[in-house]
Motif scaffolding. Sequence first.
Motif, PDB file in Angstrom:
ATOM      1  N   MET A  48       0.835  -1.206   0.000  1.00 37.39           N
ATOM      2  CA  MET A  48       0.000   0.000   0.000  1.00 37.39           C
ATOM      3  C   MET A  48       0.868   1.253   0.000  1.00 37.39           C
ATOM      4  N   GLU A  49       1.965   1.232   0.758  1.00 43.18           N
ATOM      5  CA  GLU A  49       2.877   2.378   0.759  1.00 43.18           C
ATOM      6  C   GLU A  49       3.515   2.578  -0.613  1.00 43.18           C
ATOM      7  N   ILE A  50       3.858   1.485  -1.284  1.00 44.12           N
ATOM      8  CA  ILE A  50       4.448   1.578  -2.620  1.00 44.12           C
ATOM      9  C   ILE A  50       3.457   2.214  -3.593  1.00 44.12           C
ATOM     10  N   PHE A  51       2.208   1.767  -3.554  1.00 41.73           N
ATOM     11  CA  PHE A  51       1.205   2.357  -4.442  1.00 41.73           C
ATOM     12  C   PHE A  51       0.968   3.824  -4.116  1.00 41.73           C
ATOM     13  N   GLN A  52       1.018   4.178  -2.841  1.00 41.29           N
ATOM     14  CA  GLN A  52       0.867   5.576  -2.446  1.00 41.29           C
ATOM     15  C   GLN A  52       2.014   6.419  -3.008  1.00 41.29           C
ATOM     16  N   LEU A  53       3.244   5.894  -2.910  1.00 41.29           N
ATOM     17  CA  LEU A  53       4.390   6.618  -3.471  1.00 41.29           C
ATOM     18  C   LEU A  53       4.262   6.758  -4.984  1.00 41.29           C
ATOM     19  N   LEU A  54       3.835   5.694  -5.643  1.00 40.98           N
ATOM     20  CA  LEU A  54       3.701   5.756  -7.101  1.00 40.98           C
ATOM     21  C   LEU A  54       2.610   6.731  -7.528  1.00 40.98           C
ATOM     22  N   ASP A  72      14.388  11.661  -4.109  1.00 41.29           N
ATOM     23  CA  ASP A  72      14.022  11.223  -2.756  1.00 41.29           C
ATOM     24  C   ASP A  72      12.909  10.180  -2.806  1.00 41.29           C
ATOM     25  N   ARG A  73      11.893  10.441  -3.590  1.00 39.10           N
ATOM     26  CA  ARG A  73      10.777   9.490  -3.715  1.00 39.10           C
ATOM     27  C   ARG A  73      11.223   8.202  -4.380  1.00 39.10           C
ATOM     28  N   LEU A  74      12.108   8.319  -5.368  1.00 41.04           N
ATOM     29  CA  LEU A  74      12.632   7.134  -6.024  1.00 41.04           C
ATOM     30  C   LEU A  74      13.438   6.283  -5.037  1.00 41.04           C
ATOM     31  N   GLY A  75      14.225   6.934  -4.189  1.00 40.68           N
ATOM     32  CA  GLY A  75      14.983   6.208  -3.162  1.00 40.68           C
ATOM     33  C   GLY A  75      14.068   5.498  -2.175  1.00 40.68           C
ATOM     34  N   LYS A  76      12.994   6.180  -1.766  1.00 32.78           N
ATOM     35  CA  LYS A  76      12.023   5.560  -0.863  1.00 32.78           C
ATOM     36  C   LYS A  76      11.351   4.361  -1.531  1.00 32.78           C
ATOM     37  N   LEU A  77      11.016   4.526  -2.803  1.00 28.89           N
ATOM     38  CA  LEU A  77      10.378   3.441  -3.537  1.00 28.89           C
ATOM     39  C   LEU A  77      11.303   2.229  -3.629  1.00 28.89           C
ATOM     40  N   GLN A  78      12.561   2.458  -3.934  1.00 38.40           N
ATOM     41  CA  GLN A  78      13.515   1.361  -4.028  1.00 38.40           C
ATOM     42  C   GLN A  78      13.720   0.681  -2.676  1.00 38.40           C
ATOM     43  N   GLU A  79      13.723   1.454  -1.598  1.00 39.54           N
ATOM     44  CA  GLU A  79      13.859   0.880  -0.260  1.00 39.54           C
ATOM     45  C   GLU A  79      12.645   0.021   0.088  1.00 39.54           C
ATOM     46  N   HIS A  80      11.450   0.509  -0.246  1.00 39.32           N
ATOM     47  CA  HIS A  80      10.239  -0.279   0.011  1.00 39.32           C
ATOM     48  C   HIS A  80      10.238  -1.573  -0.798  1.00 39.32           C
ATOM     49  N   LEU A  81      10.693  -1.506  -2.023  1.00 41.75           N
ATOM     50  CA  LEU A  81      10.756  -2.713  -2.843  1.00 41.75           C
ATOM     51  C   LEU A  81      11.776  -3.705  -2.289  1.00 41.75           C
TER      52      LEU A  81
END
Length: 111
Positions: A48-54, A72-81
């Motif tokens: 759900m957090e990944i979809f929210q970031l996307l 920054d958002r891309l880094g967060k997305l990669q960390e969540h993945l």
Amino acid sequence: MSTPPLAGTGMPPGAFSGTQAQAAREVNTASLCRIGQETVQDIVFRTMEIFQLLRNMQLPNGVTYHTGTYQDRLGKLQEHLRQLSILFRKLRLVYDKCNENCAGLDPIPIE
């Protein structure tokens, strides 16, 4: 303040270390199922957090955007993945261990 050892128990001080180590390796199947359930809940939350970031991420389609914010958002997305990948591996280990523990059990008919 530590308590003094009990005299006359008849057991050497390290007598339980082998059985405790074995018990730590043999986890109860119900506990494994609880760990699996919590892992699935973590996977759903991370997804759900990944979809929210996307959803909040702007596409770099020629529109002026802030490179720092995008990175920054891309880094967060990669960390969540990465965390999601770890959670799926953990879930697989729990699944395999549950199957191993239940391999010798006879299936009970639902009727």
